[in-house]
Design an enzyme around this catalytic site. Structure first.
Site, PDB file in Angstrom:
ATOM      1  CB  THR A   1      33.350   8.868  33.508  1.00 37.38           C
ATOM      2  OG1 THR A   1      33.872   7.666  34.076  1.00 37.38           O
ATOM      3  CG2 THR A   1      33.153   9.912  34.588  1.00 37.38           C
ATOM      4  CE1 TYR A   2      34.814   3.750  33.087  1.00 40.05           C
ATOM      5  CE2 TYR A   2      33.420   1.812  33.166  1.00 40.05           C
ATOM      6  CZ  TYR A   2      34.512   2.514  33.616  1.00 40.05           C
ATOM      7  OH  TYR A   2      35.319   1.961  34.593  1.00 40.05           O
ATOM      8  CB  SER A   3      33.364   5.826  26.447  1.00 42.09           C
ATOM      9  OG  SER A   3      32.303   5.978  25.485  1.00 42.09           O
TER      10      SER A   3
ATOM     11  CD  GLU B   1      28.780   8.415  25.739  1.00 45.99           C
ATOM     12  OE1 GLU B   1      28.592   9.558  25.296  1.00 45.99           O
ATOM     13  OE2 GLU B   1      29.457   8.181  26.763  1.00 45.99           O
TER      14      GLU B   1
END
Length: 315
Positions: free
Chosen positions: A52-54, A64
């Site tokens: 889930t980053y970012s 990412e």
């Protein structure tokens, strides 16, 4: 740098982990790669990220950070010098969230592709999912382990009762045990980990890699008033914890830093390293200078009086 055993995971690492949630957000790709090089060249290995980053950054869709790490691995050939820890379960736009078997298997394949590797050293359940049985979640992890795509599994953000239930389920069904825990823990935020959760981790020989070791940069001393939080990437987070107690903690860090010829950030990480069960605090940096400062914490020894004073002011 002397390594520590990461609980029962079968992994070991230097007493510092690199948090990569800033990669592709507040740190561009070139600087991220320079930070990774410097981190590994100092004898450290554990790099922590998540699918889930970012997602929170405007225009981002997730992945990412993993993509930057994957590109760095391809360019440098340093895969065998690092331990890649990533996470599953957070909300990925147009993909889903949670710890169902289908989501875990799909997410693992997506992470492996972005990272450009054939294995994840530590795959962690990012958030507890009460809508899915522990058996289903752990069976999915077992499949990934059996297929050689994951070496060890861990949990993040689990309460003590839920973590205990997950371990009991694993034992009852012959499934993989969570080998480590990633809790929110630092001088400002102590209540979540200390108490039942810490006792359980010690009893179960689980490694502990706390995230937000510097509480979004607050424990570096850069935020000392509400005015300091305005216009900064983490200002809203820091504003929520900026009160008389947290400022007292900063003043005590200042005192200890002066006495030890160190910085507040080094003392804050040194305090974490002295806590029962903690293997390696996860710390994110946005520059090589910040990374060099943080490395100083690994050789800093806090005396009993300093630890006692920090415990008292942050209790």
């Amino acid at each position: 740098m002397r390594h520590r055993r990461l609980g029962r995971s079968g992994l070991d690492c230097a007493p510092l982990a690199l948090g990569c949630h800033v990669f592709g957000w507040t740190v561009d790709a070139a600087t991220s790669c320079a930070i990774l090089d410097a981190f590994v060249d100092r004898g450290c290995a554990l790099i922590d990220t998540a699918d889930t980053y970012s997602t929170w950054a405007p225009g981002h869709k997730g992945g990412e950070s993993e993509t930057i790490i994957g590109n760095w691995l391809k360019a440098t050939g340093k895969r065998d010098r690092v331990l890649i820890a990533t996470k599953v379960g957070g909300d990925m736009p147009n993909v889903g969230k949670g710890l169902s078997r289908a989501h875990i298997i799909r997410s693992a394949e997506d992470s492996l592709r972005r990272l450009g590797t054939d294995r994840i050293d530590l795959y962690q359940a990012h958030f507890d999912d009460t809508a899915v049985s522990f058996e289903e979640t752990l069976e999915a992890f077992a499949t990934l382990v059996q297929n050689g795509k994951v070496r060890a599994i861990g949990a993040s953000n689990y309460s003590a009762p839920r973590l205990a239930d997950a371990l009991s389920t694993a034992r009852a069904h012959g499934l993989p045990l969570y080998g480590c825990l990633q809790p929110h823990y630092n001088l400002v935020t102590r209540a979540f980990y200390e108490g039942d959760l810490r006792r359980l981790c010690l009893e179960e020989d689980m490694g502990v890699i706390p995230f937000r070791g510097l509480e979004a940069g607050f424990l570096t001393g850069k935020y000392r008033s509400m005015a300091d939080t305005v216009g900064t990437a983490r200002g809203a987070v820091v504003a929520r914890i900026l009160d008389d107690r947290s400022l007292d903690i900063l003043r005590e860090l200042d005192r200890a830093a002066l006495q030890l010829d160190a910085t507040p950030a080094q003392v804050a990480i040194g305090w974490l390293l002295a806590q029962p069960g903690v293997t390696a605090p996860i710390v994110s940096v946005t520059s090589l200078a910040q990374l060099a400062e943080i490395f100083g914490a690994t050789t800093l020894t806090l005396d009993a009086r300093t630890l006692m004073r920090l415990d008292m002011v942050s209790a």
